[in-house]
Scaffold this motif. Structure first.
Motif, PDB file in Angstrom:
ATOM      1  N   LEU A   1      -5.413   4.854  -9.738  1.00 46.65           N
ATOM      2  CA  LEU A   1      -5.220   3.561 -10.403  1.00 46.65           C
ATOM      3  C   LEU A   1      -4.727   3.743 -11.830  1.00 46.65           C
TER       4      LEU A   1
ATOM      5  N   SER B   1     -10.927   5.977   1.481  1.00 45.58           N
ATOM      6  CA  SER B   1      -9.868   6.772   0.866  1.00 45.58           C
ATOM      7  C   SER B   1     -10.101   6.925  -0.633  1.00 45.58           C
ATOM      8  N   THR B   2      -9.477   7.921  -1.216  1.00 52.88           N
ATOM      9  CA  THR B   2      -9.516   8.085  -2.670  1.00 52.88           C
ATOM     10  C   THR B   2      -8.338   7.329  -3.287  1.00 52.88           C
ATOM     11  N   PHE B   3      -8.602   6.614  -4.373  1.00 55.76           N
ATOM     12  CA  PHE B   3      -7.576   5.771  -4.999  1.00 55.76           C
ATOM     13  C   PHE B   3      -7.079   6.379  -6.310  1.00 55.76           C
TER      14      PHE B   3
ATOM     15  N   CYS C   1      -9.465  -5.029  -3.624  1.00 56.07           N
ATOM     16  CA  CYS C   1     -10.451  -4.206  -2.918  1.00 56.07           C
ATOM     17  C   CYS C   1     -11.772  -4.967  -2.759  1.00 56.07           C
TER      18      CYS C   1
ATOM     19  N   LEU D   1       0.851  -1.178   0.000  1.00 46.19           N
ATOM     20  CA  LEU D   1       0.000   0.000   0.000  1.00 46.19           C
ATOM     21  C   LEU D   1       0.893   1.236   0.000  1.00 46.19           C
TER      22      LEU D   1
ATOM     23  N   PRO E   1     -13.374   0.745  -4.634  1.00 48.44           N
ATOM     24  CA  PRO E   1     -12.629   1.979  -4.360  1.00 48.44           C
ATOM     25  C   PRO E   1     -13.195   3.192  -5.095  1.00 48.44           C
TER      26      PRO E   1
ATOM     27  N   ILE F   1     -12.281   6.106  -7.183  1.00 45.22           N
ATOM     28  CA  ILE F   1     -11.126   6.394  -8.032  1.00 45.22           C
ATOM     29  C   ILE F   1     -11.168   7.855  -8.457  1.00 45.22           C
TER      30      ILE F   1
ATOM     31  N   THR G   1      -2.597   4.255  -3.436  1.00 39.76           N
ATOM     32  CA  THR G   1      -2.587   3.237  -4.477  1.00 39.76           C
ATOM     33  C   THR G   1      -1.899   1.994  -3.937  1.00 39.76           C
TER      34      THR G   1
END
Length: 312
Positions: A211, A207-209, A226, A167, A233, A235, A256
């Motif tokens: 990708l 949380s904001t991802f 996930c 992570l 998630p 995104i 990420t």
């Protein structure tokens, strides 16, 4: 029916244009049109029609192109196999790899390969995982380096490596961070890295991802992880470059997951890497077309990697 006529038809299909295909084949466009008309008269069907996106194959043309591609692959494979039986290893090798992996494993591997086979010319193609599967299936690359799972069952694989996934989070505390993540951030501020402990991926559900874009195999891996942790998630950013993803994380714009090989060891501007509680991994393989002759160069390339990275 001449082999060159099959090559002409396939090239028109690829380029979706008589003019572009003629340029690629280094022949005059009127001559190419005449040759295709000759071929259509011989087989009794129309192969191509004008469409909104350029020249497109007719239903009969699609079937013809599929068979023509198979015949051309078999033709090329036969020539290559007979030549290698007589002369030994060839002089060219085309390798495909996604940027996530290629930039980290290929430079040293190609260097070691060329030390042993200095006469070889290695051509590198960087594309998304999805496109590399297509290129390998069509025989346009000899060998691709791809993460599992591979969707196309026409491809055979040979193990390359398995590595942990980590992570990646910002090094500064953010409002969306859980208390456990904040603890890791505060601890790392003293030691510059996470010294011990793991975190469940479920902690990142709010949380904001960041990708990779659609078509990259590693994106599918992250989404599956996930899902296994019980969430989908959010995104906020998508990119085709894992280094861009890490820089966005380091800027505090989200989190990420990254393969261990891409960890920034000495950069000043880097994320904080935290081991995940489930200890996920990804496996990377060499992939090649099952039904196609695997060249001596492709086999040697894989052997060079294994000699430098013996499996425990």
């Amino acid at each position: 029916m001449e082999i060159r006529l099959l090559q002409y038809a396939v090239e028109i299909y690829r380029k979706k244009s008589f003019t572009k295909a003629a340029d690629s084949l280094h022949i005059a466009q009127p001559s190419l049109s005449q040759q295709i008309q000759k071929l259509e008269k011989e087989i009794g069907v129309r192969l191509f029609a004008r469409g909104q996106g350029g020249v497109i194959p007719t239903p009969e043309g699609i079937r013809f192109i599929e068979k023509a591609q198979q015949i051309l692959r078999q033709h090329d494979d036969l020539l290559r196999e007979m030549r290698e039986n007589n002369e030994g290893i060839g002089s060219e090798l085309t390798i495909g790899a996604p940027a996530v992996t290629g930039g980290h494993v290929l430079p040293l591997l190609i260097k070691n390969f060329l030390k042993q086979y200095p006469q070889m010319k290695v051509r590198l193609i960087e594309e998304s995982t999805e496109e590399l599967e297509n290129l390998t299936t069509r025989g346009e690359v000899d060998l691709s380096i791809l993460p599992l799972p591979i969707e196309n069952n026409q491809l055979a694989t040979r193990l390359m490596l398995t590595e942990p996934l980590l992570l990646a989070v910002p090094r500064e505390e953010k409002d969306w961070m859980s208390e456990q993540i904040r603890h890791f951030v505060r601890s790392a501020a003293e030691h510059d890295q996470v010294t011990e402990g793991t975190v469940p991926l479920a902690e990142m559900s709010c949380s904001t991802f960041i990708l990779l874009k659609q078509g990259f195999g590693f994106r599918r891996i992250v989404l599956d992880l996930c899902a296994d942790s019980g969430f989908q998630p959010q995104i906020d950013f998508e990119t085709s470059n894992i280094e861009t993803a890490q820089s966005l994380v380091a800027s505090g714009l989200g989190v990420t997951i990254v393969p261990k090989m891409v960890m920034r060891q000495h950069a000043n501007f880097n994320p904080l890497y935290i081991p995940l509680q489930s200890h996920p991994t990804r496996t990377v393989v060499f992939a090649y077309l099952k039904e196609r002759y695997l060249s001596l160069a492709a086999r040697a390339f894989m052997d060079v990697y294994e000699s430098q990275n013996p499996v425990p």
